[in-house]
Scaffold this motif. Structure first.
Motif, PDB file in Angstrom:
ATOM      1  N   SER A 280       0.848  -1.195   0.000  1.00  0.00           N
ATOM      2  CA  SER A 280       0.000   0.000   0.000  1.00  0.00           C
ATOM      3  C   SER A 280       0.881   1.241   0.000  1.00  0.00           C
ATOM      4  CB  SER A 280      -0.887   0.005   1.239  1.00  0.00           C
ATOM      5  OG  SER A 280      -1.520   1.260   1.370  1.00  0.00           O
ATOM      6  N   PRO A 281       0.622   2.180  -0.903  1.00  0.00           N
ATOM      7  CA  PRO A 281       1.443   3.390  -0.907  1.00  0.00           C
ATOM      8  C   PRO A 281       1.148   4.306   0.266  1.00  0.00           C
ATOM      9  CG  PRO A 281      -0.292   3.587  -2.527  1.00  0.00           C
ATOM     10  CD  PRO A 281      -0.371   2.190  -1.969  1.00  0.00           C
ATOM     11  N   GLY A 282       0.006   4.111   0.931  1.00  0.00           N
ATOM     12  CA  GLY A 282      -0.351   4.991   2.039  1.00  0.00           C
ATOM     13  C   GLY A 282      -0.782   6.355   1.527  1.00  0.00           C
TER      14      GLY A 282
ATOM     15  N   VAL B 201       3.530  10.681  -5.301  1.00  0.00           N
ATOM     16  CA  VAL B 201       4.478   9.776  -4.653  1.00  0.00           C
ATOM     17  C   VAL B 201       3.979   9.534  -3.227  1.00  0.00           C
ATOM     18  CG1 VAL B 201       6.451  10.570  -6.032  1.00  0.00           C
ATOM     19  CG2 VAL B 201       6.007  11.604  -3.805  1.00  0.00           C
ATOM     20  N   PRO B 202       4.349   8.410  -2.618  1.00  0.00           N
ATOM     21  CA  PRO B 202       3.992   8.221  -1.211  1.00  0.00           C
ATOM     22  C   PRO B 202       4.656   9.292  -0.354  1.00  0.00           C
ATOM     23  CG  PRO B 202       4.635   6.132  -2.207  1.00  0.00           C
ATOM     24  CD  PRO B 202       4.988   7.221  -3.181  1.00  0.00           C
ATOM     25  N   SER B 203       4.012   9.636   0.765  1.00  0.00           N
ATOM     26  CA  SER B 203       4.577  10.613   1.695  1.00  0.00           C
ATOM     27  C   SER B 203       5.930  10.113   2.195  1.00  0.00           C
ATOM     28  CB  SER B 203       3.637  10.810   2.879  1.00  0.00           C
ATOM     29  OG  SER B 203       3.621   9.636   3.680  1.00  0.00           O
ATOM     30  N   LEU B 204       6.683  11.001   2.798  1.00  0.00           N
ATOM     31  CA  LEU B 204       8.012  10.656   3.304  1.00  0.00           C
ATOM     32  C   LEU B 204       7.951   9.446   4.235  1.00  0.00           C
ATOM     33  CD1 LEU B 204      11.003  11.499   3.385  1.00  0.00           C
ATOM     34  CD2 LEU B 204      10.425  12.994   5.294  1.00  0.00           C
ATOM     35  N   ASP B 205       7.071   9.479   5.233  1.00  0.00           N
ATOM     36  CA  ASP B 205       6.966   8.364   6.178  1.00  0.00           C
ATOM     37  C   ASP B 205       6.532   7.078   5.481  1.00  0.00           C
ATOM     38  OD1 ASP B 205       7.812   9.911   8.326  1.00  0.00           O
ATOM     39  OD2 ASP B 205       5.772  10.440   8.922  1.00  0.00           O
ATOM     40  N   ASP B 206       5.629   7.182   4.517  1.00  0.00           N
ATOM     41  CA  ASP B 206       5.178   5.985   3.812  1.00  0.00           C
ATOM     42  C   ASP B 206       6.264   5.420   2.911  1.00  0.00           C
ATOM     43  OD1 ASP B 206       2.561   5.408   4.803  1.00  0.00           O
ATOM     44  OD2 ASP B 206       1.854   7.220   3.802  1.00  0.00           O
ATOM     45  N   GLN B 207       7.064   6.280   2.284  1.00  0.00           N
ATOM     46  CA  GLN B 207       8.169   5.749   1.487  1.00  0.00           C
ATOM     47  C   GLN B 207       9.169   5.012   2.370  1.00  0.00           C
ATOM     48  OE1 GLN B 207      10.024   7.702  -1.789  1.00  0.00           O
ATOM     49  NE2 GLN B 207       8.350   9.172  -1.998  1.00  0.00           N
ATOM     50  N   ILE B 208       9.470   5.568   3.532  1.00  0.00           N
ATOM     51  CA  ILE B 208      10.383   4.893   4.462  1.00  0.00           C
ATOM     52  C   ILE B 208       9.811   3.529   4.850  1.00  0.00           C
ATOM     53  CG2 ILE B 208      11.356   4.975   6.795  1.00  0.00           C
ATOM     54  CD1 ILE B 208      11.591   8.073   6.364  1.00  0.00           C
ATOM     55  N   ARG B 209       8.510   3.490   5.172  1.00  0.00           N
ATOM     56  CA  ARG B 209       7.853   2.232   5.535  1.00  0.00           C
ATOM     57  C   ARG B 209       7.952   1.213   4.400  1.00  0.00           C
ATOM     58  NH1 ARG B 209       3.243   0.590   3.700  1.00  0.00           N
ATOM     59  NH2 ARG B 209       2.527   2.671   3.115  1.00  0.00           N
ATOM     60  N   ILE B 210       7.697   1.641   3.178  1.00  0.00           N
ATOM     61  CA  ILE B 210       7.748   0.737   2.030  1.00  0.00           C
ATOM     62  C   ILE B 210       9.160   0.191   1.846  1.00  0.00           C
ATOM     63  CG2 ILE B 210       7.558   0.612  -0.488  1.00  0.00           C
ATOM     64  CD1 ILE B 210       5.229   2.697  -0.210  1.00  0.00           C
TER      65      ILE B 210
END
Length: 168
Positions: A111-113, A127-136
Protein backbone atom coordinates in the motif's frame (compact mmCIF):
# COMPACT_ATOMS: atom_id res chain seq x y z
CA UNK A 1 14.26 18.91 -3.79
CA UNK A 2 17.48 17.45 -5.09
CA UNK A 3 18.43 17.97 -8.67
CA UNK A 4 16.42 15.81 -11.06
CA UNK A 5 18.84 14.12 -13.45
CA UNK A 6 18.17 14.81 -17.13
CA UNK A 7 17.37 11.15 -17.90
CA UNK A 8 14.70 11.07 -15.19
CA UNK A 9 13.28 14.42 -16.28
CA UNK A 10 12.98 13.22 -19.89
CA UNK A 11 11.27 9.99 -18.82
CA UNK A 12 8.84 11.77 -16.50
CA UNK A 13 7.84 14.44 -19.01
CA UNK A 14 6.63 11.71 -21.35
CA UNK A 15 5.39 9.20 -18.77
CA UNK A 16 3.42 11.31 -16.27
CA UNK A 17 0.91 12.85 -18.72
CA UNK A 18 0.24 9.36 -20.13
CA UNK A 19 -0.44 7.99 -16.66
CA UNK A 20 -2.81 10.87 -15.86
CA UNK A 21 -4.75 10.16 -19.05
CA UNK A 22 -4.78 6.35 -19.11
CA UNK A 23 -4.99 5.27 -15.46
CA UNK A 24 -8.51 4.96 -14.08
CA UNK A 25 -7.30 4.31 -10.53
CA UNK A 26 -4.83 6.16 -8.29
CA UNK A 27 -1.18 5.57 -9.18
CA UNK A 28 2.17 6.75 -7.86
CA UNK A 29 5.90 6.54 -8.35
CA UNK A 30 7.75 4.43 -5.82
CA UNK A 31 11.36 3.33 -5.57
CA UNK A 32 14.34 5.55 -6.16
CA UNK A 33 12.47 8.00 -8.43
CA UNK A 34 9.84 8.60 -5.74
CA UNK A 35 12.53 9.07 -3.10
CA UNK A 36 14.50 11.51 -5.26
CA UNK A 37 11.41 13.59 -5.97
CA UNK A 38 10.98 14.10 -2.22
CA UNK A 39 14.59 15.27 -1.97
CA UNK A 40 16.56 12.13 -1.07
CA UNK A 41 20.10 11.85 -2.35
CA UNK A 42 19.71 8.61 -4.33
CA UNK A 43 20.62 7.36 -7.79
CA UNK A 44 17.82 6.45 -10.19
CA UNK A 45 18.18 3.67 -12.75
CA UNK A 46 14.52 3.27 -13.69
CA UNK A 47 11.06 4.58 -12.86
CA UNK A 48 8.83 2.31 -10.76
CA UNK A 49 5.11 2.95 -11.13
CA UNK A 50 2.61 1.40 -8.74
CA UNK A 51 -0.82 1.01 -10.36
CA UNK A 52 -3.91 -1.16 -10.03
CA UNK A 53 -3.92 -4.49 -11.81
CA UNK A 54 -6.51 -3.27 -14.33
CA UNK A 55 -4.48 -0.14 -15.10
CA UNK A 56 -1.36 -2.31 -15.56
CA UNK A 57 -3.25 -4.39 -18.11
CA UNK A 58 -4.43 -1.25 -19.92
CA UNK A 59 -0.92 0.26 -20.00
CA UNK A 60 0.57 -3.02 -21.23
CA UNK A 61 -1.91 -3.04 -24.12
CA UNK A 62 -1.30 0.65 -24.84
CA UNK A 63 2.51 0.43 -24.79
CA UNK A 64 2.93 -2.91 -26.59
CA UNK A 65 5.63 -1.52 -28.91
CA UNK A 66 7.60 -0.12 -25.94
CA UNK A 67 7.61 -3.38 -23.98
CA UNK A 68 10.98 -4.84 -23.00
CA UNK A 69 10.17 -8.55 -23.10
CA UNK A 70 13.79 -9.58 -22.53
CA UNK A 71 13.95 -8.06 -19.03
CA UNK A 72 13.43 -10.43 -16.10
CA UNK A 73 12.80 -8.78 -12.72
CA UNK A 74 14.91 -9.84 -9.76
CA UNK A 75 13.52 -10.98 -6.41
CA UNK A 76 10.57 -12.78 -8.01
CA UNK A 77 10.27 -14.87 -4.87
CA UNK A 78 9.60 -11.74 -2.74
CA UNK A 79 7.49 -9.67 -5.14
CA UNK A 80 4.61 -10.41 -7.46
CA UNK A 81 2.43 -8.17 -9.58
CA UNK A 82 1.07 -7.67 -13.05
CA UNK A 83 4.55 -6.52 -14.14
CA UNK A 84 5.95 -5.11 -17.36
CA UNK A 85 9.02 -3.06 -18.24
CA UNK A 86 8.85 -0.45 -20.99
CA UNK A 87 11.39 1.55 -22.97
CA UNK A 88 10.90 5.29 -22.48
CA UNK A 89 13.25 8.10 -23.46
CA UNK A 90 15.73 8.63 -20.64
CA UNK A 91 15.02 5.66 -18.38
CA UNK A 92 13.12 2.38 -18.45
CA UNK A 93 9.72 2.35 -16.78
CA UNK A 94 8.58 -0.60 -14.66
CA UNK A 95 4.84 -0.89 -14.10
CA UNK A 96 3.67 -2.99 -11.17
CA UNK A 97 -0.06 -3.66 -11.04
CA UNK A 98 -1.36 -4.87 -7.69
CA UNK A 99 2.13 -5.26 -6.21
CA UNK A 100 2.41 -7.77 -3.38
CA UNK A 101 5.31 -8.58 -1.06
CA UNK A 102 6.10 -11.81 0.76
CA UNK A 103 8.42 -10.88 3.63
CA UNK A 104 7.98 -14.26 5.25
CA UNK A 105 4.37 -13.91 6.40
CA UNK A 106 2.58 -14.64 3.13
CA UNK A 107 1.63 -12.35 0.27
CA UNK A 108 0.57 -8.87 1.40
CA UNK A 109 -0.46 -5.96 -0.85
CA UNK A 110 1.99 -3.07 -0.97
CA UNK A 111 0.00 0.00 0.00
CA UNK A 112 1.44 3.39 -0.91
CA UNK A 113 -0.35 4.99 2.04
CA UNK A 114 -0.77 8.76 1.91
CA UNK A 115 0.12 10.27 -1.46
CA UNK A 116 1.61 13.71 -1.96
CA UNK A 117 1.97 15.60 -5.23
CA UNK A 118 5.41 16.77 -6.28
CA UNK A 119 5.50 19.56 -8.85
CA UNK A 120 7.99 19.17 -11.68
CA UNK A 121 7.89 21.73 -14.49
CA UNK A 122 4.09 21.85 -14.42
CA UNK A 123 3.65 18.10 -13.88
CA UNK A 124 1.84 16.83 -10.78
CA UNK A 125 3.64 13.63 -9.79
CA UNK A 126 2.06 11.51 -7.03
CA UNK A 127 4.48 9.78 -4.65
CA UNK A 128 3.99 8.22 -1.21
CA UNK A 129 4.58 10.61 1.70
CA UNK A 130 8.01 10.66 3.30
CA UNK A 131 6.97 8.36 6.18
CA UNK A 132 5.18 5.98 3.81
CA UNK A 133 8.17 5.75 1.49
CA UNK A 134 10.38 4.89 4.46
CA UNK A 135 7.85 2.23 5.54
CA UNK A 136 7.75 0.74 2.03
CA UNK A 137 11.54 0.62 1.67
CA UNK A 138 11.94 -0.96 5.11
CA UNK A 139 9.31 -3.59 4.30
CA UNK A 140 11.18 -4.55 1.12
CA UNK A 141 14.20 -5.41 3.29
CA UNK A 142 16.90 -5.38 0.62
CA UNK A 143 20.19 -3.53 1.14
CA UNK A 144 19.40 -0.99 -1.58
CA UNK A 145 16.00 -0.31 0.00
CA UNK A 146 17.49 0.16 3.47
CA UNK A 147 19.95 2.67 1.96
CA UNK A 148 17.07 4.57 0.35
CA UNK A 149 15.14 4.60 3.64
CA UNK A 150 18.25 6.01 5.35
CA UNK A 151 18.54 8.73 2.69
CA UNK A 152 14.89 9.65 3.28
CA UNK A 153 15.36 9.68 7.07
CA UNK A 154 18.01 12.37 6.64
CA UNK A 155 15.23 14.63 5.39
CA UNK A 156 13.64 14.40 8.85
CA UNK A 157 16.77 15.65 10.56
CA UNK A 158 16.88 19.35 11.35
CA UNK A 159 19.19 21.54 9.32
CA UNK A 160 22.51 22.18 10.96
CA UNK A 161 22.47 25.15 13.24
CA UNK A 162 25.31 27.63 13.33
CA UNK A 163 26.91 27.90 16.74
CA UNK A 164 26.11 31.01 18.73
CA UNK A 165 29.21 32.94 19.61
CA UNK A 166 29.07 35.30 22.53
CA UNK A 167 31.46 38.15 22.99
CA UNK A 168 32.52 39.34 26.41
Amino acid sequence: MSHVPPALFVALTELVPELHVHCADPWCLIGSAGALLLGADVGVGDVDVLVSRSDAEALTALWTERRDTAHVPTDGDRFRSHYARFRFPGLPVEVMGGLELDAGDGWQPVSPGKLVLVGLQGLAVPVPSLDDQIRIFESFGRDKDRARAAALRKLHQPRSVLPIVSSS
